[in-house]
Motif scaffolding. Structure first.
Motif, mmCIF file in Angstrom:
data_model
loop_
_atom_site.group_PDB
_atom_site.id
_atom_site.type_symbol
_atom_site.label_atom_id
_atom_site.label_comp_id
_atom_site.label_asym_id
_atom_site.label_seq_id
_atom_site.Cartn_x
_atom_site.Cartn_y
_atom_site.Cartn_z
ATOM 1 N N CYS A 164 0.971 -1.360 -0.188
ATOM 2 C CA CYS A 164 -0.104 0.161 0.052
ATOM 3 C C CYS A 164 0.815 1.409 -0.156
ATOM 4 O O CYS A 164 2.006 1.249 0.751
ATOM 5 C CB CYS A 164 -1.071 0.050 0.880
ATOM 6 S SG CYS A 164 -1.908 -1.377 1.312
ATOM 7 N N GLN A 218 -0.044 5.957 -0.088
ATOM 8 C CA GLN A 218 -1.288 6.565 0.352
ATOM 9 C C GLN A 218 -0.972 7.937 0.715
ATOM 10 O O GLN A 218 0.389 8.094 1.080
ATOM 11 C CB GLN A 218 -2.349 6.487 2.053
ATOM 12 C CG GLN A 218 -1.323 6.122 3.107
ATOM 13 C CD GLN A 218 -1.829 5.322 3.756
ATOM 14 O OE1 GLN A 218 -3.079 3.886 3.408
ATOM 15 N NE2 GLN A 218 -1.640 5.703 4.882
ATOM 16 N N ARG A 270 -5.341 6.795 -2.259
ATOM 17 C CA ARG A 270 -4.255 4.875 -1.896
ATOM 18 C C ARG A 270 -4.384 4.846 -2.588
ATOM 19 O O ARG A 270 -5.542 3.873 -3.378
ATOM 20 C CB ARG A 270 -4.770 4.666 -0.241
ATOM 21 C CG ARG A 270 -6.444 4.284 -0.568
ATOM 22 C CD ARG A 270 -6.147 2.090 -0.170
ATOM 23 N NE ARG A 270 -6.478 1.855 0.892
ATOM 24 C CZ ARG A 270 -5.515 1.399 1.290
ATOM 25 N NH1 ARG A 270 -3.932 1.220 0.895
ATOM 26 N NH2 ARG A 270 -5.562 0.900 2.804
ATOM 27 N N SER A 309 -7.540 6.028 6.198
ATOM 28 C CA SER A 309 -6.565 4.721 5.304
ATOM 29 C C SER A 309 -5.491 4.394 6.215
ATOM 30 O O SER A 309 -4.463 4.733 6.705
ATOM 31 C CB SER A 309 -6.414 5.548 3.998
ATOM 32 O OG SER A 309 -5.201 3.587 3.235
#
Length: 319
Positions: A92, A94, A103, A147
């Motif tokens: 990930c 973001q 993200r 997030s």
């Protein structure tokens, strides 16, 4: 770059009491037991998980009991506390900037539920569901969006899997400042980075079982925290390279859909499964894939499904 086809579902579950949530809750009883720690399978471990949940998330206890009653297997209530589950790790990238949260969620496609859930446990919330009723990212009707990314350090301690923490923040907080204050008091089991956005403020914080909450230098995050990244880890995850790229790009959906931010290592659990663009002031989120987009409001979601191709066309330079 490998390509996959995956179907995402958008569902409305209200307060979870009418059975719609149970139809999208996730694993079978066998795999659910596999999620619990060895301690979590004992009476003592179950009691400890319940006590931790009641202490830190008392507002959600009625919802937990309502949902657990719909799962016909032992330790369902313990499982839903997410305070006695084995750790899981994802990629990930973001960024929060200009009142927006953008993200990429990177994981193995077959192990991502792919369910966008609109709910009303304590207030209207929309987000991508993970770990039964936790959230990978989401937004509430007050204009708060959050997030997560894995913090990159393989340590573990007592506390919650972070998807339930994101759920809790969205259910109980209206602003970034409220959410950060609350996050300081909630134990998180493994290192995580959380980006928080409202119409007036954005911030990324580092949390974990071995550190106090630390505010990052800016509101961007990949898969490391405040400590140096070993060379081998950088080669496999390119976390520093991705962080530099998202800082330079800003809130740019097109940049998220191309390398180095869009990742194709699906077989290594590091491929981009979706891109989410939350706009709290508008109360809307758009989920993106190469050549596809699907927009939803925080209130008034229209249920449906969308089958999309993951990965970039052959010949695309992953670097």
């Amino acid at each position: 770059m490998s390509r996959y086809v995956k179907t995402f579902h958008a569902v409305e579950i209200a307060d979870g009491g009418d059975g719609r949530w149970a139809g999208h809750a996730g694993p079978t009883p066998v795999s659910a037991r596999d999620w619990l720690t060895e301690e979590g399978r004992t009476d003592r471990g179950a009691a400890r998980a319940r006590d931790l949940f009641e202490t830190h998330m008392p507002e959600l206890v009625p919802a937990l009991d309502r949902l657990a009653g719909q799962l016909a297997f032992p330790r369902a209530g313990t499982l839903l506390t997410l305070a006695a589950v084995r750790p899981f790790f994802s990629g990930c990238t973001q960024i929060g900037r200009g009142g927006a949260l953008l993200r990429n969620y990177d994981f193995a496609p077959e192990h991502c539920a792919g369910t966008i859930v609109s709910s009303r446990f304590l207030r209207p919330v929309i987000g991508v569901q993970e770990a039964w009723w936790g959230l990978l990212d989401g937004m509430n009707d007050a204009g708060l969006a959050v997030s997560l990314t894995f913090g990159g350090r393989f340590v573990q301690g007592p506390g919650f899997a972070v998807p339930i923490v994101l759920r809790y923040l969205l259910e109980t907080c209206r602003t970034v400042d409220e959410a950060v204050d609350r996050l300081r008091t909630v134990p998180v089991a493994i290192p995580q980075n959380v980006t928080l956005v409202d119409p007036h403020r954005t911030v990324t914080v580092h949390v974990g079982p071995d550190i106090p909450l630390i505010e990052a230098p800016d509101s961007c995050a990949a898969n490391h925290q405040h400590l140096p990244v070993p060379d081998e880890q950088e080669r496999s995850t390119r976390t520093q390279a991705r962080l530099a790229a998202v800082r330079e790009a800003g809130v740019d959906v097109a940049a998220m859909l191309r390398p180095p931010l869009y990742q194709g290592a699906y077989d290594q659990w590091l491929g981009t499964v979706y891109t989410a663009h939350y706009r709290p002031a508008e109360g809307r989120v758009t989920y993106h894939w190469p050549g596809e987009a699907w927009e939803h409001p925080v209130v008034g979601l229209v249920p449906g499904s969308r089958t999309v191709a993951l990965g970039l066309p052959d010949g695309t330079d992953e670097r």
